[in-house]
Scaffold this active site. Sequence first.
Site, PDB file in Angstrom:
ATOM      1  N   GLU A   1       0.792   3.920   1.546  1.00 30.93           N
ATOM      2  CA  GLU A   1       1.121   4.459   2.871  1.00 30.93           C
ATOM      3  C   GLU A   1       2.267   3.667   3.504  1.00 30.93           C
ATOM      4  O   GLU A   1       3.090   4.220   4.229  1.00 30.93           O
ATOM      5  CB  GLU A   1      -0.140   4.464   3.750  1.00 30.93           C
ATOM      6  CG  GLU A   1      -1.094   5.574   3.317  1.00 30.93           C
ATOM      7  CD  GLU A   1      -2.562   5.254   3.455  1.00 30.93           C
ATOM      8  OE1 GLU A   1      -2.924   4.328   4.200  1.00 30.93           O
ATOM      9  OE2 GLU A   1      -3.369   5.943   2.789  1.00 30.93           O
TER      10      GLU A   1
ATOM     11  N   HIS B   1       0.853  -1.192   0.000  1.00 31.77           N
ATOM     12  CA  HIS B   1       0.000   0.000   0.000  1.00 31.77           C
ATOM     13  C   HIS B   1       0.891   1.246   0.000  1.00 31.77           C
ATOM     14  O   HIS B   1       1.943   1.262   0.638  1.00 31.77           O
ATOM     15  CB  HIS B   1      -0.936  -0.006   1.215  1.00 31.77           C
ATOM     16  CG  HIS B   1      -1.987   1.049   1.091  1.00 31.77           C
ATOM     17  ND1 HIS B   1      -1.735   2.366   1.390  1.00 31.77           N
ATOM     18  CD2 HIS B   1      -3.275   0.985   0.660  1.00 31.77           C
ATOM     19  CE1 HIS B   1      -2.831   3.068   1.153  1.00 31.77           C
ATOM     20  NE2 HIS B   1      -3.782   2.261   0.701  1.00 31.77           N
TER      21      HIS B   1
ATOM     22  N   SER C   1     -10.326   7.590  -3.131  1.00 29.30           N
ATOM     23  CA  SER C   1     -11.529   8.424  -3.013  1.00 29.30           C
ATOM     24  C   SER C   1     -12.754   7.802  -3.700  1.00 29.30           C
ATOM     25  O   SER C   1     -13.568   8.512  -4.293  1.00 29.30           O
ATOM     26  CB  SER C   1     -11.273   9.837  -3.541  1.00 29.30           C
ATOM     27  OG  SER C   1     -10.277  10.470  -2.764  1.00 29.30           O
TER      28      SER C   1
END
Length: 256
Positions: A103, A101, A219
């Site tokens: 992050e 991921h 999003s």
Amino acid sequence: MLSIAKMRTKLLFGNWKMNSLKAECSAFLAESKNLLALSNSKHIEIGLAPSYLYLDQAIAEGNGITVYAQDVSDEEKGAYTGQVSVSMLLDHSVCGSLVGHSERRAYCNETDFKCNLKIKKLLKAGLGCIYCVGETLAEYDKGFAKDVIKAQIEVGLMNLKGLDLSKLVIAYEPVWSIGTGKNASEEIAQDICSYIRSLVKDMYGEEVASSMRILYGGSVKPENIHSYLKQNDVDGALVGGASLKADSFAKLIENC
Ligand code: 13P
């Protein structure tokens, strides 16, 4: 090609990141039966990736919902403080893990090579894997998106011959669209997901590429999910914020 593409079951996966305490997990999981019934009726697979501490709870209270970890160690066992191994996931009946991921790439220095080791460990153990790729805003602005994705795919997916690639899903998550409300257009999502499929085809052939599921993430909301899922090469979504509450998750399924 189209008939094989049609056979790819849509997948909607919630990445809860570092959110939701025990009571919030319980509130969500109390609705899991309804969410599973709804997803079955729409022929969509669903899954959740809660924090490690809540994996057991999600499995115990989730009525069979697919549960993944958000990361896994590339090491087997031993002196790796803070890490969780593939054997530990198996021991807790966790079905798989996210890998790479953005992050984790940004905050934990996760490299494509590390991701490759993790993917191999998961697939060798018969577990599932959602491998996340995506470019930063600076890379996108400079027109480097496809170069970045190419390296992430070619290194992340190297040497997987002989492993069960049906357990591998790829998620395209442009970093600039994650948690920003600035979602990529459906054209960008389709263009990059189809590019990813062509890279997989170059590495593992037509059959593997045309049956591999490729998700869009960034999003995704109940209001925009349909525009992504109607694209030929987008087989589902990896959702952060909008997956945290059961009513919003239900709306995502309804709008798929
Ligand atoms: P958001 O849906 O909150 O933008 O997060 C996307 C994501 O990172 C899923 O892994």
